[in-house]
Design an enzyme around this catalytic site. Structure first.
Site, PDB file in Angstrom:
ATOM      1  N   SER A  19       0.896  -1.215   0.016  1.00 39.80           N
ATOM      2  CA  SER A  19       0.070   0.085  -0.009  1.00 39.80           C
ATOM      3  C   SER A  19       0.992   1.283   0.156  1.00 39.80           C
ATOM      4  CB  SER A  19      -0.993  -0.095   1.261  1.00 39.80           C
ATOM      5  OG  SER A  19      -0.162  -0.152   2.437  1.00 39.80           O
ATOM      6  N   GLU A  21       1.254   5.709   0.815  1.00 38.70           N
ATOM      7  CA  GLU A  21       0.849   6.724   1.378  1.00 38.70           C
ATOM      8  C   GLU A  21       1.142   7.917   0.763  1.00 38.70           C
ATOM      9  OE1 GLU A  21       0.782   6.445   5.687  1.00 38.70           O
ATOM     10  OE2 GLU A  21       1.639   8.753   5.907  1.00 38.70           O
ATOM     11  N   TYR A  53      -3.613  13.343   6.850  1.00 39.49           N
ATOM     12  CA  TYR A  53      -4.951  14.505   7.194  1.00 39.49           C
ATOM     13  C   TYR A  53      -3.972  15.214   8.178  1.00 39.49           C
ATOM     14  CZ  TYR A  53      -9.149  16.200   8.702  1.00 39.49           C
ATOM     15  OH  TYR A  53     -10.457  16.969   8.941  1.00 39.49           O
ATOM     16  N   ALA A  55      -2.917  18.153  11.094  1.00 40.85           N
ATOM     17  CA  ALA A  55      -3.403  18.419  12.453  1.00 40.85           C
ATOM     18  C   ALA A  55      -4.202  19.590  12.440  1.00 40.85           C
ATOM     19  CB  ALA A  55      -1.963  18.884  13.264  1.00 40.85           C
ATOM     20  N   ASP A 113      -0.645  14.755  16.096  1.00 39.60           N
ATOM     21  CA  ASP A 113       0.211  15.471  16.948  1.00 39.60           C
ATOM     22  C   ASP A 113      -0.229  16.791  17.611  1.00 39.60           C
ATOM     23  OD1 ASP A 113       2.555  13.787  17.298  1.00 39.60           O
ATOM     24  OD2 ASP A 113       2.842  14.101  15.164  1.00 39.60           O
ATOM     25  N   TYR A 152       4.027   1.415  16.890  1.00 39.33           N
ATOM     26  CA  TYR A 152       5.293   2.152  17.187  1.00 39.33           C
ATOM     27  C   TYR A 152       6.429   0.806  17.478  1.00 39.33           C
ATOM     28  CZ  TYR A 152       2.667   6.280  16.474  1.00 39.33           C
ATOM     29  OH  TYR A 152       1.857   7.312  15.998  1.00 39.33           O
ATOM     30  N   PHE A 223      13.139  14.371  11.244  1.00 42.00           N
ATOM     31  CA  PHE A 223      11.806  13.862  11.634  1.00 42.00           C
ATOM     32  C   PHE A 223      11.930  12.649  12.479  1.00 42.00           C
ATOM     33  CE2 PHE A 223       8.166  11.403   9.763  1.00 42.00           C
ATOM     34  CZ  PHE A 223       7.279  12.279  10.155  1.00 42.00           C
ATOM     35  N   HIS A 273       3.735  -1.357   3.607  1.00 45.70           N
ATOM     36  CA  HIS A 273       3.173   0.073   3.520  1.00 45.70           C
ATOM     37  C   HIS A 273       4.130   1.100   3.266  1.00 45.70           C
ATOM     38  CE1 HIS A 273       0.101   3.353   4.069  1.00 45.70           C
ATOM     39  NE2 HIS A 273       0.961   3.813   4.723  1.00 45.70           N
ATOM     40  N   ARG A 279       6.441  10.637  -4.256  1.00 45.42           N
ATOM     41  CA  ARG A 279       7.320  10.323  -5.397  1.00 45.42           C
ATOM     42  C   ARG A 279       7.504   8.842  -5.760  1.00 45.42           C
ATOM     43  NH1 ARG A 279      10.911  14.600  -6.240  1.00 45.42           N
ATOM     44  NH2 ARG A 279      10.620  16.239  -4.682  1.00 45.42           N
TER      45      ARG A 279
HETATM   46  P1  FAD Z   1      -2.457   7.152  19.851  1.00 42.21           P
HETATM   47  O1  FAD Z   1      -2.055   5.756  19.385  1.00 42.21           O
HETATM   48  O2  FAD Z   1      -3.793   7.634  20.051  1.00 42.21           O
HETATM   49  O3  FAD Z   1      -1.675   7.643  21.036  1.00 42.21           O
HETATM   50  C1  FAD Z   1      -0.173   7.418  21.242  1.00 42.21           C
HETATM   51  C2  FAD Z   1       0.444   7.091  22.398  1.00 42.21           C
HETATM   52  O4  FAD Z   1       0.134   7.993  23.409  1.00 42.21           O
HETATM   53  C3  FAD Z   1       0.024   5.758  22.815  1.00 42.21           C
HETATM   54  O5  FAD Z   1       0.673   4.732  22.211  1.00 42.21           O
HETATM   55  C4  FAD Z   1      -0.207   5.868  24.407  1.00 42.21           C
HETATM   56  O6  FAD Z   1       1.192   5.443  24.664  1.00 42.21           O
HETATM   57  C5  FAD Z   1      -0.130   7.395  24.514  1.00 42.21           C
HETATM   58  N1  FAD Z   1      -1.530   7.651  25.027  1.00 42.21           N
HETATM   59  C6  FAD Z   1      -2.661   8.343  24.074  1.00 42.21           C
HETATM   60  N2  FAD Z   1      -3.703   8.384  24.856  1.00 42.21           N
HETATM   61  C7  FAD Z   1      -3.626   7.936  26.005  1.00 42.21           C
HETATM   62  C8  FAD Z   1      -4.478   7.808  27.116  1.00 42.21           C
HETATM   63  N3  FAD Z   1      -5.583   8.156  27.178  1.00 42.21           N
HETATM   64  N4  FAD Z   1      -3.943   6.827  28.177  1.00 42.21           N
HETATM   65  C9  FAD Z   1      -2.582   6.602  28.304  1.00 42.21           C
HETATM   66  N5  FAD Z   1      -1.754   6.641  27.121  1.00 42.21           N
HETATM   67  C10 FAD Z   1      -2.256   7.320  26.035  1.00 42.21           C
HETATM   68  N6  FAD Z   1      -0.230  12.464  11.834  1.00 42.21           N
HETATM   69  C11 FAD Z   1      -1.107  13.526  11.334  1.00 42.21           C
HETATM   70  O7  FAD Z   1      -1.260  14.325  11.721  1.00 42.21           O
HETATM   71  N7  FAD Z   1      -1.892  12.763  10.131  1.00 42.21           N
HETATM   72  C12 FAD Z   1      -1.752  11.885   9.456  1.00 42.21           C
HETATM   73  O8  FAD Z   1      -2.230  11.454   8.573  1.00 42.21           O
HETATM   74  C13 FAD Z   1      -0.857  10.933  10.173  1.00 42.21           C
HETATM   75  N8  FAD Z   1      -0.636   9.495   9.596  1.00 42.21           N
HETATM   76  C14 FAD Z   1       0.057   8.517  10.265  1.00 42.21           C
HETATM   77  C15 FAD Z   1       0.061   7.408   9.905  1.00 42.21           C
HETATM   78  C16 FAD Z   1       0.805   6.309  10.522  1.00 42.21           C
HETATM   79  C17 FAD Z   1       0.797   4.873   9.716  1.00 42.21           C
HETATM   80  C18 FAD Z   1       1.607   6.596  11.621  1.00 42.21           C
HETATM   81  C19 FAD Z   1       2.615   5.564  12.361  1.00 42.21           C
HETATM   82  C20 FAD Z   1       1.530   7.914  12.055  1.00 42.21           C
HETATM   83  C21 FAD Z   1       0.899   8.926  11.515  1.00 42.21           C
HETATM   84  N9  FAD Z   1       0.654  10.193  11.974  1.00 42.21           N
HETATM   85  C22 FAD Z   1      -0.218  11.221  11.447  1.00 42.21           C
HETATM   86  C23 FAD Z   1       1.532  10.544  13.081  1.00 42.21           C
HETATM   87  C24 FAD Z   1       0.756  10.264  14.600  1.00 42.21           C
HETATM   88  O9  FAD Z   1      -0.641  11.358  14.552  1.00 42.21           O
HETATM   89  C25 FAD Z   1       1.534  10.764  15.684  1.00 42.21           C
HETATM   90  O10 FAD Z   1       2.537   9.809  15.986  1.00 42.21           O
HETATM   91  C26 FAD Z   1       0.708  11.048  16.821  1.00 42.21           C
HETATM   92  O11 FAD Z   1       1.766  11.345  17.827  1.00 42.21           O
HETATM   93  C27 FAD Z   1       0.160   9.909  17.670  1.00 42.21           C
HETATM   94  O12 FAD Z   1      -0.980   9.445  16.955  1.00 42.21           O
HETATM   95  P2  FAD Z   1      -1.509   7.884  17.197  1.00 42.21           P
HETATM   96  O13 FAD Z   1      -2.725   7.811  16.277  1.00 42.21           O
HETATM   97  O14 FAD Z   1      -0.557   6.952  16.865  1.00 42.21           O
HETATM   98  O15 FAD Z   1      -1.656   8.134  18.762  1.00 42.21           O
END
Ligand code: FAD
Length: 304
Positions: A19, A21, A53, A55, A113, A152, A223, A273, A279
């Site tokens: 896939s 991205e 998408y 922030a 983030d 992660y 990054f 993925h 690119r």
């Molecule tokens: P989550 O998995 O919800 O949380 C991250 C960590 O924070 C958890 O593992 C946990 O340890 C801790 N945590 C969160 N909430 C709690 C809670 N209530 N209690 C305890 N611990 C908690 N970013 C963008 O802005 N746009 C995108 O399109 C995008 N695409 C991505 C695609 C992939 C495949 C990946 C791996 C990352 C992507 N990101 C994107 C980056 C991502 O948004 C960041 O890494 C962000 O910091 C965490 O988002 P998450 O959904 O992984 O968080």
């Protein structure tokens, strides 16, 4: 590597799924480039292509526009990324409905983030979904979607330990996630250890490695630092001295990523993925190396 091992990898061609991205382009030039990239990569028949998408919904319109283009103008299956940052539940729900009305059936559910930047403390919107697990539950309530979530292998920087990390993944799976896509990594042992931990926790969804072909080593290092991905010394050594030699940099990047993917295949991983950075060239070359060829070209050669 023996030629036997190599041909075994190519035999796996039928099993391999990829896939791709993309991010929503900001300018007309970038948009043209993305369309060229899509044209080049589409014949590789990826399982889906995903669109990020920004922030706080900063790319809302551009993300929707890019996904709409993919749905309406290509045969590709589009997955829409969605985040929780700075948005209340009703506006996130509205975006879900808008995507669903376009015919989108796949989502990548993320917390996102903080708008102040990576490293700042994350504060959920008071009326919003707090993390990827809650967003996954919301998506499951809205429809029968294929939902990917993040994982992660080196632990999210905000996770105090692996137990917390995996607990979060478990909540996402309980809420309907069907696949996890990992943050990029360069050490396959780290990925393998993470998958072992995940399986020991009773989580059986695919943990698809996110592969980042290194378009620009210096930028990648910055990054990686912010998202907790380790850059091994051997990788720095491979790119050392290539700052002003883009051609060799590109060749090395293709070789490094192909090597990583081929090694993962040796370990029994067949689902990848790719973070394309919009690119095509590196991803196309790596796919070629693992036996994925444009469908039309392979039909022509079969007919010849
Ligand atoms: P989550 O998995 O919800 O949380 C991250 C960590 O924070 C958890 O593992 C946990 O340890 C801790 N945590 C969160 N909430 C709690 C809670 N209530 N209690 C305890 N611990 C908690 N970013 C963008 O802005 N746009 C995108 O399109 C995008 N695409 C991505 C695609 C992939 C495949 C990946 C791996 C990352 C992507 N990101 C994107 C980056 C991502 O948004 C960041 O890494 C962000 O910091 C965490 O988002 P998450 O959904 O992984 O968080």
């Amino acid at each position: 590597m023996s030629s036997y091992a190599f041909s075994r990898r190519l035999d796996a061609g039928g099993k391999i799924r990829v896939s791709f991205e993309f991010f929503p382009p900001k300018t007309d030039d970038m948009e043209r480039r993305l369309r060229d990239t899509l044209r080049r990569l589409a014949p590789l028949e990826p399982s889906f292509v995903s669109v990020t998408y920004g922030a706080g919904g900063s790319t809302r319109e551009r993300s929707l526009h890019t996904v709409r283009h993919i749905v309406e103008e290509t045969h590709l299956d589009a997955a829409a990324h969605l985040t929780c940052v700075d948005a209340d539940r009703s506006s996130v729900d509205a975006v879900i409905r808008e995507y669903a009305a376009m015919g989108v059936k796949r989502f990548v559910a993320l917390r996102g983030d903080p708008t102040e930047g990576v490293g700042a403390a994350y504060r959920p919107h008071p009326d919003g979904y707090t993390n990827g697990a809650e967003l996954t539950a919301a998506l499951s309530r809205h429809g029968d979607f294929d939902i990917s979530v993040s994982a992660y292998p080196e632990k999210h920087p905000e996770s105090p330990d692996f137990a917390t990390e995996i607990e979060m993944l478990k909540r996402k799976v309980d809420n309907g996630a069907t696949r996890a896509i990992t943050q990029f990594f360069f050490d396959n042992d780290v990925y393998e250890r993470y998958v072992e931990r995940v399986r020991r926790a009773g989580i059986y969804i695919p943990i698809v490695p996110g592969i980042l072909p290194v378009q620009n080593f210096r930028q990648m290092v910055r990054f990686a630092g912010s998202c907790g991905a380790h850059v091994p010394a051997w990788l720095a050594e491979r790119f050392h001295g290539l700052e002003d030699d883009p051609e060799t940099h590109r060749l090395v990047a293709a070789a490094v990523a192909a090597e990583q993917v081929l090694d993962l295949m040796e370990r029994g991983v067949y689902d990848f993925h790719f973070y394309t950075m919009n690119r095509a060239d590196l991803v196309f070359a790596i796919c070629h190396m693992i036996g994925i060829r444009p469908v039309r070209a392979s039909m022509q050669s079969a007919a010849a």
